[in-house]
Motif scaffolding. Sequence first.
Motif, PDB file in Angstrom:
ATOM      1  N   GLY A   1      -9.914  14.968   0.953  1.00 11.01           N
ATOM      2  CA  GLY A   1     -10.516  14.381  -0.239  1.00 11.01           C
ATOM      3  C   GLY A   1     -11.974  13.992  -0.090  1.00 11.01           C
ATOM      4  N   ARG A   2     -12.627  13.778  -1.244  1.00  8.16           N
ATOM      5  CA  ARG A   2     -13.999  13.281  -1.250  1.00  8.16           C
ATOM      6  C   ARG A   2     -14.004  11.819  -0.838  1.00  8.16           C
ATOM      7  N   ARG A   3     -15.118  11.365  -0.310  1.00 11.21           N
ATOM      8  CA  ARG A   3     -15.221   9.997   0.192  1.00 11.21           C
ATOM      9  C   ARG A   3     -16.060   9.129  -0.749  1.00 11.21           C
ATOM     10  N   GLY A   4     -15.737   9.230  -2.024  1.00 12.18           N
ATOM     11  CA  GLY A   4     -16.419   8.403  -2.990  1.00 12.18           C
ATOM     12  C   GLY A   4     -16.262   8.948  -4.391  1.00 12.18           C
ATOM     13  N   ARG A   5     -16.748   8.165  -5.338  1.00 14.54           N
ATOM     14  CA  ARG A   5     -16.742   8.585  -6.733  1.00 14.54           C
ATOM     15  C   ARG A   5     -17.866   7.846  -7.455  1.00 14.54           C
TER      16      ARG A   5
ATOM     17  N   ALA B   1     -25.879   4.594   4.220  1.00 15.11           N
ATOM     18  CA  ALA B   1     -27.181   3.969   3.962  1.00 15.11           C
ATOM     19  C   ALA B   1     -28.236   5.024   3.628  1.00 15.11           C
ATOM     20  N   GLU B   2     -28.228   6.128   4.356  1.00 10.19           N
ATOM     21  CA  GLU B   2     -29.178   7.210   4.074  1.00 10.19           C
ATOM     22  C   GLU B   2     -28.963   7.760   2.663  1.00 10.19           C
ATOM     23  N   ALA B   3     -27.696   7.882   2.285  1.00 11.89           N
ATOM     24  CA  ALA B   3     -27.388   8.413   0.949  1.00 11.89           C
ATOM     25  C   ALA B   3     -27.814   7.448  -0.140  1.00 11.89           C
ATOM     26  N   VAL B   4     -27.605   6.148   0.093  1.00 17.86           N
ATOM     27  CA  VAL B   4     -28.031   5.143  -0.880  1.00 17.86           C
ATOM     28  C   VAL B   4     -29.553   5.172  -1.041  1.00 17.86           C
TER      29      VAL B   4
ATOM     30  N   LEU C   1     -23.572  10.061  -3.755  1.00 22.33           N
ATOM     31  CA  LEU C   1     -22.329  10.689  -3.300  1.00 22.33           C
ATOM     32  C   LEU C   1     -22.553  12.107  -2.795  1.00 22.33           C
ATOM     33  N   SER C   2     -23.304  12.909  -3.517  1.00 18.55           N
ATOM     34  CA  SER C   2     -23.520  14.288  -3.078  1.00 18.55           C
ATOM     35  C   SER C   2     -24.261  14.328  -1.750  1.00 18.55           C
TER      36      SER C   2
END
Length: 399
Positions: A277-281, A313-316, A329-330
Motif C-alpha cells: 500500500g501507499r504510505r499516505g493520503r 521531512a524532505e517531502a514536506v 505524498l508523491s
Amino acid sequence: MKWYDAVISGAGPAGCSAALSLSRKGYRVLLFDKARFPREKICGDGVTAASTELLEEMGVLELLRQRPGSLNAFTGATFVSPGGAVVQGRILQNGALQGGSYVIARTDLDECLVTRVKEHASITFLDNTEVTGLVMEGDRARGVRTSAGEFSGGVVIAADGAYSPIAKQLDLWNRDKRQQGFAMRAWFSGVEGLGDSIELCYDKAMLPGYGWIFPAGERRANVGVFLLPRFTDQRSTKRLFESFVKENAFAASRLKRAVMEPGTLKSWPLPFGSFAGRRGRGNVLLAGDAGSFIDPITGEGIYYALKTGRYAAEAVAHALERNDESAALSRYEQLWRGEFSTRIYFPGYAFQHFMNNEWFVETFMRYTARKQHRADLLADVVAHNRKRRDLFKLLNPFY
C-alpha cells in the motif's frame, strides 16, 4: 489557533527524525506523544551502523556517550543453524559505513532524541498528549484531534506506531497477515558467555523467524524471538519464547543461570515494508512502524524509522516550497520506494520462503561458516553495511 508547517504524531525515532530535519530547514513543527518522557519502549534494541550514522548527524549519539552504560558496542554477529552450526561474522569489514553498532535501550535512545528536539525553538513538543485522529476538511487533513484539543498544520506526519489511529482512520493500516511479524522479548541478568557479538538462533520451531540474544552490558542481555504468523501460529508466541530460552541448546547454555528481570517480558507487532500500500493520503504521510516499514527478514525497524522520518521531512519541505501540500505524498513515495522497495523489502519477503525450509537454512549456514569472508558478508548485510543483493553471493559455490 497557532498554525504549524507540520504536525507530527509520535516522538520515537521516526517522529523525532522528521521534526529535527524540518527544524533544520527552518519550518515550524508541532510534535506529540501520548506518553510522558522518559518512557519505556518495547524493542530488540539493536542499532546498526547505518542508524548510528544518522544519530551522529542528529547529535543524539553525543548525548548517549554521556550516559554510562547506554552504548553497548558489538562488532560481530553470530548465527546458529537449526542443527547447531555456528557462523561468526565480523561487522564493518568491507562496507562503506564508519559508525559503530550498538545495543541501546530504547528508553535511553528515545529520551536523547527528545532532548535534542527540545533544544529547537521551532519545535513545540507536547508529551502526555494523545492524538486520536485527523480533523478533515474535505479530502485534506486540516490538523489533528488530541486529548488537549485540536491543532492545525500544513502536513501531518503519523509516526505513532503499528496501531496508528491516523493510519486506521485513512484505511491505510496494514491488515495483511502475510505482511506482518510478531516479536517478544525480555531482559535477562546473569547471562553467561556474552561477547561483542549479537547472536541470532534459527531454531526449526520458529523458521523463518529466529531467537536472539543481544549483549547489553555486564552479563545482561535483551533476549527475544521474531516470528512470522503466516508460517508460525501467533498464539504460541509465549510458548515459543519459553522453548527458545529453555530448550534451544545455544540459548540454554547462555541462560542456564540467568534470571528474567520482572515485568520485562513483552510483545509487539512488526508490520513489514513489503506491504504494497501507499504510505499516505492527501497531505498525510506515514513514517516508521505506522507506515509499515519493518525489515521482512530481520524484523529491524529503527533504521527505517529514522530514514523514513527524514524522507517525510524532505517531502514536506518539497511541498511547502511549492505551496502545494498535496505534492508531499508523491515526493515521499518516490523517496522511500526508490531506496527500500525493490532493493530490500520485496527481496526480503521472497527470501522468507527459503528461510522457512530447514534444509535450506542448515545448508546455507554450514556453507557460510566454512570461510570467514562469507560469514563477514552475512554479518555486514544484517548490519546494513552491505547491499541486500550481496546475499546472493552466498548461493554461489565458488564465492
